[in-house]
Design a protein around this motif. Structure first.
Motif, PDB file in Angstrom:
ATOM      1  N   ALA A  12       5.455  12.670   8.335  1.00  0.00           N
ATOM      2  CA  ALA A  12       5.190  12.566   6.906  1.00  0.00           C
ATOM      3  C   ALA A  12       4.223  13.669   6.523  1.00  0.00           C
ATOM      4  O   ALA A  12       3.299  13.982   7.269  1.00  0.00           O
ATOM      5  CB  ALA A  12       4.585  11.200   6.579  1.00  0.00           C
ATOM      6  N   THR A  13       4.438  14.255   5.380  1.00  0.00           N
ATOM      7  CA  THR A  13       3.592  15.375   4.975  1.00  0.00           C
ATOM      8  C   THR A  13       2.775  14.998   3.764  1.00  0.00           C
ATOM      9  O   THR A  13       3.319  14.632   2.729  1.00  0.00           O
ATOM     10  CB  THR A  13       4.445  16.615   4.650  1.00  0.00           C
ATOM     11  OG1 THR A  13       5.413  16.257   3.663  1.00  0.00           O
ATOM     12  CG2 THR A  13       5.144  17.119   5.889  1.00  0.00           C
ATOM     13  N   ALA A  14       1.455  15.055   3.887  1.00  0.00           N
ATOM     14  CA  ALA A  14       0.562  14.792   2.763  1.00  0.00           C
ATOM     15  C   ALA A  14       0.185  16.117   2.131  1.00  0.00           C
ATOM     16  O   ALA A  14      -0.246  17.034   2.822  1.00  0.00           O
ATOM     17  CB  ALA A  14      -0.690  14.060   3.240  1.00  0.00           C
ATOM     18  N   ARG A  21      -3.594  13.082  -2.947  1.00  0.00           N
ATOM     19  CA  ARG A  21      -2.956  12.999  -1.634  1.00  0.00           C
ATOM     20  C   ARG A  21      -1.560  12.401  -1.811  1.00  0.00           C
ATOM     21  O   ARG A  21      -1.415  11.205  -2.063  1.00  0.00           O
ATOM     22  CB  ARG A  21      -3.793  12.124  -0.707  1.00  0.00           C
ATOM     23  CG  ARG A  21      -5.152  12.725  -0.337  1.00  0.00           C
ATOM     24  CD  ARG A  21      -6.051  11.662   0.248  1.00  0.00           C
ATOM     25  NE  ARG A  21      -5.427  10.987   1.382  1.00  0.00           N
ATOM     26  CZ  ARG A  21      -5.791  11.194   2.662  1.00  0.00           C
ATOM     27  NH1 ARG A  21      -6.738  12.061   2.948  1.00  0.00           N
ATOM     28  NH2 ARG A  21      -5.214  10.526   3.649  1.00  0.00           N
ATOM     29  N   ILE A  23       2.408  11.916  -0.199  1.00  0.00           N
ATOM     30  CA  ILE A  23       3.337  11.989   0.923  1.00  0.00           C
ATOM     31  C   ILE A  23       4.728  12.199   0.344  1.00  0.00           C
ATOM     32  O   ILE A  23       5.239  11.356  -0.401  1.00  0.00           O
ATOM     33  CB  ILE A  23       3.277  10.710   1.781  1.00  0.00           C
ATOM     34  CG1 ILE A  23       1.901  10.602   2.449  1.00  0.00           C
ATOM     35  CG2 ILE A  23       4.376  10.715   2.828  1.00  0.00           C
ATOM     36  CD1 ILE A  23       1.709   9.341   3.263  1.00  0.00           C
ATOM     37  N   TRP A  26       9.026   9.720   3.190  1.00  0.00           N
ATOM     38  CA  TRP A  26       8.610   8.444   3.767  1.00  0.00           C
ATOM     39  C   TRP A  26       9.846   7.611   4.068  1.00  0.00           C
ATOM     40  O   TRP A  26      10.583   7.212   3.167  1.00  0.00           O
ATOM     41  CB  TRP A  26       7.683   7.687   2.811  1.00  0.00           C
ATOM     42  CG  TRP A  26       7.067   6.490   3.475  1.00  0.00           C
ATOM     43  CD1 TRP A  26       7.393   5.182   3.302  1.00  0.00           C
ATOM     44  CD2 TRP A  26       6.029   6.521   4.451  1.00  0.00           C
ATOM     45  NE1 TRP A  26       6.629   4.383   4.109  1.00  0.00           N
ATOM     46  CE2 TRP A  26       5.778   5.188   4.836  1.00  0.00           C
ATOM     47  CE3 TRP A  26       5.302   7.550   5.054  1.00  0.00           C
ATOM     48  CZ2 TRP A  26       4.816   4.849   5.777  1.00  0.00           C
ATOM     49  CZ3 TRP A  26       4.336   7.215   5.994  1.00  0.00           C
ATOM     50  CH2 TRP A  26       4.090   5.879   6.347  1.00  0.00           C
ATOM     51  N   VAL A  41      -0.140   5.782   9.236  1.00  0.00           N
ATOM     52  CA  VAL A  41      -0.412   5.996   7.814  1.00  0.00           C
ATOM     53  C   VAL A  41      -0.365   4.662   7.066  1.00  0.00           C
ATOM     54  O   VAL A  41      -1.221   4.370   6.223  1.00  0.00           O
ATOM     55  CB  VAL A  41       0.597   6.990   7.224  1.00  0.00           C
ATOM     56  CG1 VAL A  41       0.379   7.154   5.720  1.00  0.00           C
ATOM     57  CG2 VAL A  41       0.490   8.342   7.928  1.00  0.00           C
ATOM     58  N   ASP A 224      -3.163   7.073   0.241  1.00  0.00           N
ATOM     59  CA  ASP A 224      -2.137   8.062  -0.093  1.00  0.00           C
ATOM     60  C   ASP A 224      -1.236   7.540  -1.208  1.00  0.00           C
ATOM     61  O   ASP A 224      -1.101   6.329  -1.407  1.00  0.00           O
ATOM     62  CB  ASP A 224      -1.263   8.372   1.127  1.00  0.00           C
ATOM     63  CG  ASP A 224      -2.080   8.849   2.314  1.00  0.00           C
ATOM     64  OD1 ASP A 224      -2.588   9.972   2.265  1.00  0.00           O
ATOM     65  OD2 ASP A 224      -2.212   8.080   3.292  1.00  0.00           O
TER      66      ASP A 224
END
Length: 465
Positions: A12-14, A21, A23, A26, A41, A224
Motif C-alpha cells: 500500500a502506498t501512502a 496521508r 493510501i 487497498w 496498516v 490514514d
C-alpha cells in the motif's frame, strides 16, 4: 482494486497528495497483500480509531454522570434529569448520519481529527455552566452539544470497515465498537472517583479536556485516508434504498439502543426507584456498560464462527428472559435481583451489538454473490454498501436509546416505577426475535416449485452472515 493473484502484491502506498496521508491502493481481500502490508496498516488505524471513539462515547454519556452531581440545590425533578440525558441521546443519533457521509467526503483520518476536536465544544461548555443557579434551558443546550460524541461511532465504524477483509470484520468491528463503548463505563468510573473524593463536576471535565486534544493529535500523526472510500457518496443513496438496511436498523435498536439507553438511565433508575444516593448509584452503574463493552468483540467473534443471525436470534431470547427477571425484581422491590438482572441485560446487549453488526457486511456480500458477482468485485460491492449503511443503522439504533429514556420518564411520571417501560422492552425483544428468524433464518417451505426454491437460495445464505 486488484484481484488476488499468485504474485506478491505491491505494498500500500501512502502519499501526501491532497494535503494528508492517503493510501491509493487497498485490497484487504488479497491474502498476500494483507499478510505483507495490510494488517499492519489496518491495526494501526484501528488502534487510534478506538481511542477517538472511546473519548467520543465518554463525552456523549457525560450527562449520565453529571445528573448524579445535581442535588436538590439544582431544583431538578427526576423527569427533568431523564429529559437531559434523552436530549444527548437524540443528537447523538441524528449526527451519526452526516458523520457517516463525512468519511467519504473528507477521508477517515481527516474526519477523525475534526470529530475529535469537536468534542472540546461540549466539554468546555459544561465546564463553564455546571453550577447551581444555571437555567434548565442552558443545561439542555449543553446536553444537546454532547451529542456530537455519539457521531464518532458512525464515522469510525464506516472507516474501519473499509480497512479489514470480510473474514476479519466481526472481530475488527467488534473491537472498534467495544473499545469505543468502554468510554461509557470509564466516564462513570472517573465520575465515581471524583464523587468519592468529594470533587465537583469541573474536576471531571478538567480530566477529559486535555485527553480530547491528545486524541486529535494522535489521529493526525498516525491514521490514514483510503482513496477508495473518498468521494463515494452515492453509496449512501444505494444503502437507503436497500431493505436490509432498515431491517438491520430495527434489530440494532434492540441491542445498541438497549446498551446506550440503559447506560444513560441505570443510575437514575436506581436513584428514583430504589432511593440510592449518588455515590451508591455510581458504585454499580459502571459495571453493566463495562461488561457490555468488553463482550462486544466476543459477540463479533462468535458471529464470525457461527453466523451473526444465529447468535443474534438466541441473544434476543436471553434479553427477553433477563427483562422478565428485572420486572419480577421491580415488583418485589428486590434491589440485589434487580441489579443483577439489569447488569445481565447490559452483557447481552453488548454481545448482540457484536453479532448484529457482523451481519451487515455478510448480508451485502451474500447479495453480491446472488447477483452473480465474484472475487474482488463482490467484495468491493459488500464493502461499499455495508460501510454506507452502518451510519444509518447506527443512527436508528441510537434512537432506541432515546426511546428507552423517554419510556422510563413516562413510566416514572405516571406510575412511580419503571415497570411499564420494562414491559414495552420485553415486547420489543420478542419482535426482534421474530424478525431475525423470519428474514434471516427461516427456511423455505417444503414443496415449493423449483423456481421458488431458486429464488430462496440467496435468502438461505443469510443464515451464515
Amino acid at each position: 482494486m486488484t484481484a488476488s493473484g499468485t504474485t506478491p502484491s505491491p505494498p500500500a502506498t501512502a502519499t501526501t497528495a491532497r494535503g494528508g496521508r492517503w493510501i491509493e491502493r487497498w485490497d484487504p481481500e488479497d491474502e498476500v497483500f494483507w499478510e505483507d502490508t495490510g494488517w499492519k496498516v489496518a491495526r494501526r488505524n484501528l488502534a487510534f480509531s478506538v481511542l477517538s471513539e472511546h473519548i467520543g462515547f465518554s463525552i456523549w454519556t457525560l450527562w449520565s454522570v453529571m445528573v448524579l452531581f445535581m442535588g436538590p440545590e439544582y431544583g431538578l425533578t427526576p423527569a427533568d434529569k431523564f429529559l437531559l440525558v434523552s436530549m444527548a441521546t437524540l443528537v447523538g443519533a441524528i449526527v451519526r448520519v452526516p458523520y457517516t457521509f463525512a468519511v467519504a467526503l473528507f477521508g477517515g483520518r481527516n474526519w477523525t481529527i475534526v470529530s475529535a476536536s469537536l468534542l472540546l465544544i461540549p466539554a468546555v461548555a459544561a465546564f463553564i455552566v455546571m453550577e447551581p443557579g444555571t437555567s434548565y434551558s442552558t443545561f439542555l443546550i449543553c446536553a444537546l452539544l454532547t451529542g456530537v460524541g455519539g457521531g464518532n461511532f458512525a464515522s469510525s465504524m464506516t472507516n474501519i470497515n473499509a480497512f479489514f477483509p470480510l473474514r476479519k470484520k466481526g472481530w475488527a468491528l467488534g473491537l472498534n465498537a467495544g473499545g469505543g463503548n468502554i468510554g461509557v463505563p470509564v466516564m462513570q468510573l472517573i465520575g465515581l472517583a471524583v464523587i468519592g473524593a468529594s470533587g465537583g463536576p469541573r474536576v471531571l471535565l478538567g480530566i477529559y479536556i486535555p485527553l480530547i486534544v491528545v486524541a486529535a493529535v494522535l489521529a493526525a500523526m498516525y491514521m490514514d485516508n483510503l482513496s477508495s472510500v473518498k468521494n463515494d457518496t452515492g453509496a449512501a443513496k444505494d444503502a437507503v434504498k436497500e431493505g436490509h438496511t432498515w431491517i438491520m436498523a430495527f434489530l440494532y435498536i434492540g441491542t445498541f439502543g438497549s446498551f446506550i439507553g440503559y447506560s444513560f438511565a441505570f443510575g437514575l433508575v436506581l436513584q428514583t426507584q430504589f432511593g440510592r444516593t449518588p455515590l451508591q448509584a455510581a458504585y454499580v452503574t459502571f459495571i453493566g456498560p463495562l461488561l457490555g463493552s468488553l463482550i462486544r468483540p466476543i459477540g463479533g467473534r462468535l458471529a464470525d464462527r457461527y453466523g451473526g443471525a444465529k447468535i443474534s436470534l438466541w441473544n434476543y431470547v436471553a434479553m427477553a428472559a433477563a427483562t422478565a427477571v428485572v420486572l419480577l425484581a421491580s415488583e418485589q422491590e428486590s434491589l440485589p435481583l434487580f441489579t443483577t438482572a439489569f447488569i445481565a441485560l447490559f452483557v447481552l446487549s453488548g454481545l448482540g451489538n457484536g453479532s448484529t453488526f457482523k451481519m451487515i457486511p455478510g448480508i451485502f456480500q451474500a447479495k453480491a454473490l446472488a447477483q452473480g458477482l465474484t472475487g474482488e468485485e463482490a467484495a468491493a460491492y459488500g464493502r461499499r454498501l455495508s460501510g454506507a449503511s452502518m451510519g444509518l443503522i447506527g443512527a436508528i439504533g441510537a434512537l432506541g436509546g432515546l426511546g428507552i429514556n423517554l419510556a422510563f420518564r413516562q413510566s416514572f411520571q405516571t406510575a412511580g416505577t419503571g415497570t411499564g417501560a420494562f414491559l414495552a422492552f420485553l415486547a420489543f425483544y420478542g419482535a426482534c426475535f421474530v424478525v431475525t428468524w423470519a428474514v434471516y433464518l427461516r427456511r423455505p417451505a417444503a414443496g415449493r416449485g423449483s423456481t421458488a426454491a431458486a429464488e430462496a437460495k440467496p435468502e438461505l445464505s443469510y443464515a451464515e452472515v
